[in-house]
Design a protein around this motif. Structure first.
Motif, PDB file in Angstrom:
ATOM      1  N   VAL A 169       0.835  -1.197   0.000  1.00 37.52           N
ATOM      2  CA  VAL A 169       0.000   0.000   0.000  1.00 37.52           C
ATOM      3  C   VAL A 169       0.871   1.248   0.000  1.00 37.52           C
ATOM      4  O   VAL A 169       0.582   2.221  -0.717  1.00 37.52           O
ATOM      5  CB  VAL A 169      -0.956   0.010   1.210  1.00 37.52           C
ATOM      6  N   TYR A 170       1.948   1.252   0.815  1.00 36.75           N
ATOM      7  CA  TYR A 170       2.856   2.403   0.810  1.00 36.75           C
ATOM      8  C   TYR A 170       3.388   2.650  -0.593  1.00 36.75           C
ATOM      9  O   TYR A 170       3.412   3.797  -1.069  1.00 36.75           O
ATOM     10  CB  TYR A 170       4.048   2.170   1.744  1.00 36.75           C
ATOM     11  N   LEU A 171       3.819   1.569  -1.254  1.00 40.33           N
ATOM     12  CA  LEU A 171       4.377   1.713  -2.597  1.00 40.33           C
ATOM     13  C   LEU A 171       3.309   2.179  -3.582  1.00 40.33           C
ATOM     14  O   LEU A 171       3.594   2.970  -4.492  1.00 40.33           O
ATOM     15  CB  LEU A 171       4.978   0.381  -3.052  1.00 40.33           C
ATOM     16  N   GLY A 172       2.080   1.712  -3.403  1.00 39.50           N
ATOM     17  CA  GLY A 172       0.998   2.148  -4.277  1.00 39.50           C
ATOM     18  C   GLY A 172       0.711   3.633  -4.120  1.00 39.50           C
ATOM     19  O   GLY A 172       0.461   4.336  -5.103  1.00 39.50           O
ATOM     20  N   LEU A 173       0.766   4.111  -2.903  1.00 40.78           N
ATOM     21  CA  LEU A 173       0.543   5.535  -2.663  1.00 40.78           C
ATOM     22  C   LEU A 173       1.701   6.386  -3.181  1.00 40.78           C
ATOM     23  O   LEU A 173       1.554   7.606  -3.320  1.00 40.78           O
ATOM     24  CB  LEU A 173       0.331   5.786  -1.178  1.00 40.78           C
ATOM     25  N   LEU A 174       2.819   5.742  -3.464  1.00 42.41           N
ATOM     26  CA  LEU A 174       3.959   6.451  -4.055  1.00 42.41           C
ATOM     27  C   LEU A 174       3.949   6.393  -5.572  1.00 42.41           C
ATOM     28  O   LEU A 174       4.854   6.942  -6.218  1.00 42.41           O
ATOM     29  CB  LEU A 174       5.272   5.861  -3.523  1.00 42.41           C
ATOM     30  N   GLY A 175       2.963   5.702  -6.152  1.00 44.62           N
ATOM     31  CA  GLY A 175       2.847   5.701  -7.602  1.00 44.62           C
ATOM     32  C   GLY A 175       2.895   4.346  -8.267  1.00 44.62           C
ATOM     33  O   GLY A 175       2.706   4.256  -9.484  1.00 44.62           O
ATOM     34  N   PHE A 235       7.121  13.346   4.567  1.00 47.75           N
ATOM     35  CA  PHE A 235       7.199  12.322   3.509  1.00 47.75           C
ATOM     36  C   PHE A 235       6.701  10.998   4.107  1.00 47.75           C
ATOM     37  O   PHE A 235       7.482  10.056   4.279  1.00 47.75           O
ATOM     38  CB  PHE A 235       8.627  12.187   2.978  1.00 47.75           C
ATOM     39  N   THR A 236       5.410  10.955   4.375  1.00 47.49           N
ATOM     40  CA  THR A 236       4.849   9.850   5.156  1.00 47.49           C
ATOM     41  C   THR A 236       5.080   8.502   4.501  1.00 47.49           C
ATOM     42  O   THR A 236       5.635   7.579   5.123  1.00 47.49           O
ATOM     43  CB  THR A 236       3.337  10.067   5.359  1.00 47.49           C
ATOM     44  N   TRP A 237       4.675   8.344   3.251  1.00 47.20           N
ATOM     45  CA  TRP A 237       4.715   7.018   2.637  1.00 47.20           C
ATOM     46  C   TRP A 237       6.124   6.622   2.254  1.00 47.20           C
ATOM     47  O   TRP A 237       6.472   5.435   2.308  1.00 47.20           O
ATOM     48  CB  TRP A 237       3.769   6.978   1.441  1.00 47.20           C
ATOM     49  N   GLU A 238       6.954   7.591   1.867  1.00 47.89           N
ATOM     50  CA  GLU A 238       8.365   7.266   1.629  1.00 47.89           C
ATOM     51  C   GLU A 238       9.023   6.763   2.911  1.00 47.89           C
ATOM     52  O   GLU A 238       9.758   5.766   2.896  1.00 47.89           O
ATOM     53  CB  GLU A 238       9.121   8.491   1.116  1.00 47.89           C
ATOM     54  N   THR A 239       8.736   7.443   4.031  1.00 45.30           N
ATOM     55  CA  THR A 239       9.330   7.047   5.301  1.00 45.30           C
ATOM     56  C   THR A 239       8.832   5.682   5.746  1.00 45.30           C
ATOM     57  O   THR A 239       9.603   4.844   6.232  1.00 45.30           O
ATOM     58  CB  THR A 239       9.004   8.089   6.385  1.00 45.30           C
ATOM     59  N   MET A 240       7.528   5.415   5.586  1.00 45.74           N
ATOM     60  CA  MET A 240       6.995   4.114   5.985  1.00 45.74           C
ATOM     61  C   MET A 240       7.565   2.997   5.125  1.00 45.74           C
ATOM     62  O   MET A 240       7.871   1.907   5.626  1.00 45.74           O
ATOM     63  CB  MET A 240       5.470   4.131   5.889  1.00 45.74           C
ATOM     64  N   ALA A 241       7.726   3.255   3.825  1.00 47.80           N
ATOM     65  CA  ALA A 241       8.293   2.233   2.947  1.00 47.80           C
ATOM     66  C   ALA A 241       9.740   1.933   3.338  1.00 47.80           C
ATOM     67  O   ALA A 241      10.154   0.761   3.423  1.00 47.80           O
ATOM     68  CB  ALA A 241       8.215   2.682   1.491  1.00 47.80           C
ATOM     69  N   VAL A 242      10.518   2.991   3.578  1.00 45.10           N
ATOM     70  CA  VAL A 242      11.915   2.791   3.985  1.00 45.10           C
ATOM     71  C   VAL A 242      11.988   2.081   5.336  1.00 45.10           C
ATOM     72  O   VAL A 242      12.831   1.197   5.547  1.00 45.10           O
ATOM     73  CB  VAL A 242      12.654   4.147   4.039  1.00 45.10           C
ATOM     74  N   THR A 243      11.090   2.432   6.252  1.00 43.68           N
ATOM     75  CA  THR A 243      11.067   1.788   7.558  1.00 43.68           C
ATOM     76  C   THR A 243      10.773   0.296   7.433  1.00 43.68           C
ATOM     77  O   THR A 243      11.420  -0.534   8.078  1.00 43.68           O
ATOM     78  CB  THR A 243      10.013   2.451   8.466  1.00 43.68           C
ATOM     79  N   ALA A 244       9.789  -0.052   6.603  1.00 57.08           N
ATOM     80  CA  ALA A 244       9.436  -1.460   6.430  1.00 57.08           C
ATOM     81  C   ALA A 244      10.585  -2.246   5.802  1.00 57.08           C
ATOM     82  O   ALA A 244      10.942  -3.328   6.278  1.00 57.08           O
ATOM     83  CB  ALA A 244       8.177  -1.572   5.567  1.00 57.08           C
ATOM     84  N   VAL A 245      11.177  -1.697   4.746  1.00 54.12           N
ATOM     85  CA  VAL A 245      12.295  -2.391   4.098  1.00 54.12           C
ATOM     86  C   VAL A 245      13.488  -2.486   5.048  1.00 54.12           C
ATOM     87  O   VAL A 245      14.155  -3.531   5.142  1.00 54.12           O
ATOM     88  CB  VAL A 245      12.688  -1.656   2.793  1.00 54.12           C
ATOM     89  N   GLY A 246      13.766  -1.390   5.775  1.00 56.47           N
ATOM     90  CA  GLY A 246      14.869  -1.411   6.733  1.00 56.47           C
ATOM     91  C   GLY A 246      14.661  -2.450   7.814  1.00 56.47           C
ATOM     92  O   GLY A 246      15.609  -3.148   8.218  1.00 56.47           O
ATOM     93  N   TYR A 247      13.429  -2.591   8.303  1.00 51.83           N
ATOM     94  CA  TYR A 247      13.149  -3.593   9.335  1.00 51.83           C
ATOM     95  C   TYR A 247      13.402  -5.001   8.794  1.00 51.83           C
ATOM     96  O   TYR A 247      13.991  -5.845   9.483  1.00 51.83           O
ATOM     97  CB  TYR A 247      11.706  -3.456   9.805  1.00 51.83           C
ATOM     98  N   LEU A 248      12.946  -5.260   7.570  1.00 52.67           N
ATOM     99  CA  LEU A 248      13.180  -6.577   6.974  1.00 52.67           C
ATOM    100  C   LEU A 248      14.675  -6.870   6.834  1.00 52.67           C
ATOM    101  O   LEU A 248      15.113  -8.004   7.055  1.00 52.67           O
ATOM    102  CB  LEU A 248      12.498  -6.655   5.608  1.00 52.67           C
ATOM    103  N   LEU A 249      15.447  -5.835   6.493  1.00 50.88           N
ATOM    104  CA  LEU A 249      16.886  -6.037   6.318  1.00 50.88           C
ATOM    105  C   LEU A 249      17.606  -6.305   7.635  1.00 50.88           C
ATOM    106  O   LEU A 249      18.689  -6.895   7.637  1.00 50.88           O
ATOM    107  CB  LEU A 249      17.502  -4.813   5.628  1.00 50.88           C
ATOM    108  N   THR A 250      17.021  -5.872   8.761  1.00 51.53           N
ATOM    109  CA  THR A 250      17.672  -6.112  10.058  1.00 51.53           C
ATOM    110  C   THR A 250      17.433  -7.520  10.583  1.00 51.53           C
ATOM    111  O   THR A 250      18.136  -7.957  11.504  1.00 51.53           O
ATOM    112  CB  THR A 250      17.160  -5.109  11.112  1.00 51.53           C
ATOM    113  N   LEU A 251      16.460  -8.247  10.026  1.00 53.33           N
ATOM    114  CA  LEU A 251      16.124  -9.566  10.560  1.00 53.33           C
ATOM    115  C   LEU A 251      17.298 -10.549  10.505  1.00 53.33           C
ATOM    116  O   LEU A 251      17.540 -11.260  11.490  1.00 53.33           O
ATOM    117  CB  LEU A 251      14.907 -10.136   9.823  1.00 53.33           C
TER     118      LEU A 251
END
Length: 281
Positions: A169-175, A235-251
């Motif tokens: 959804v974040y990515l969709g809201l970014l285009g 930059f709400t959706w950009e920040t949420m997308a980066v946060t989600a991807v960053g969290y996955l990368l920390t696993l």
């Protein structure tokens, strides 16, 4: 004066054994439960907004529900207002706010284009969230807990899962256009997040290290929080997308840290020297 409503007994009906029952209870005992109820309202409102195709507001309400659901327990402990009633309410709110609400918002936005595959993916995520929350409650009630439970979760926690599963959804809201191909990719991603919830993957919780901060890091930490919040607002959706991807990368790093400290995979019976009492957490 009698009313048709049952009395509010936050710790069960057996309080007569402790002494005479009071007619009134402190307001501080009600505040955490009100926050929990507001969290449920926010999650359900997010579902309604999604069906009305107001996706940005729907995601905002789901994230608000997750935030409120995350602070009600802390408020209860701060006010010394923890109760069995509040614990049960919180568990019921969790499955709505971290399972049903994000799954339905995601389904309405993109998964419905994958037809039955999208619905199956949404079902898998909701059931996985329920299983994850049930396992967490069971582990939290153990009298003797493994030492690693103070620093690690077993599997991705449900609040983080709700944040992660909304990445399409974040990515969709970014285009990114939510077409049929994206719907199938999002379905696979949703199933993946569901499996991460119920997996035995050790996930760093930040509890033990988060209670104290070095003096020289206080100001940089405050500035980092301010920067993140400002970025989130601008930059709400950009920040949420980066946060989600960053969290996955920390696993993977959390799992590697676990392997260095304990070796065994989470879920094996704790050795006697690996156990701590609940008071030690």
């Amino acid at each position: 004066m009698d009313t048709p409503f049952p009395p509010f007994e936050p710790n069960g009906p057996n309080q007569e054994a402790r002494g005479p029952r009071l007619r009134e209870i402190p307001v501080r005992l009600i505040i955490p439960n009100l926050i929990t109820v507001l969290a449920i309202c926010a999650g359900l409102t997010g579902i309604r907004l999604a069906f009305e195709n107001r996706i940005e507001l729907a995601v905002g309400m789901v994230l608000l529900a997750a935030f409120l659901d995350g602070i009600d327990g802390r408020v209860a402990r701060l006010l010394k207002a923890t109760s069995k009633f509040g614990g049960q309410m919180d568990s019921l709110a969790d499955i709505v706010n971290f399972g049903v609400a994000p799954a339905l918002v995601l389904y309405v936005y993109v998964l419905d284009q994958a037809r039955s595959f999208g619905w199956i993916a949404a079902l898998i995520y909701v059931i996985a969230a329920g299983l994850r929350l049930a396992r967490f409650n069971v582990m939290a009630e153990r009298d003797v807990k493994a030492a690693w439970q103070a620093s690690y979760f077993v599997g991705v926690p449900a609040p983080a899962g709700a944040m992660l599963v909304l990445l399409p959804v974040y990515l969709g809201l970014l285009g990114v256009a939510p077409d049929r191909l994206v719907a199938f990719i999002a379905s696979g991603y949703t199933v993946l997040i569901g499996f991460l919830l119920v997996s035995r993957l050790p996930v760093w919780s930040g509890k033990s290290e988060g209670s104290r901060v070095r003096r020289d890091l206080v100001l940089p930490l405050m500035l980092a929080v301010v920067l993140y919040v400002a970025t989130l607002m601008s930059f709400t959706w950009e920040t949420m997308a980066v946060t989600a991807v960053g969290y996955l990368l920390t696993l993977p790093f959390g799992a590697r840290s676990w392997q260095k400290k304990y070796g065994d995979w989470p879920g094996v019976p704790a050795r006697p020297d690996d156990s701590i009492s609940p008071e030690g957490e």
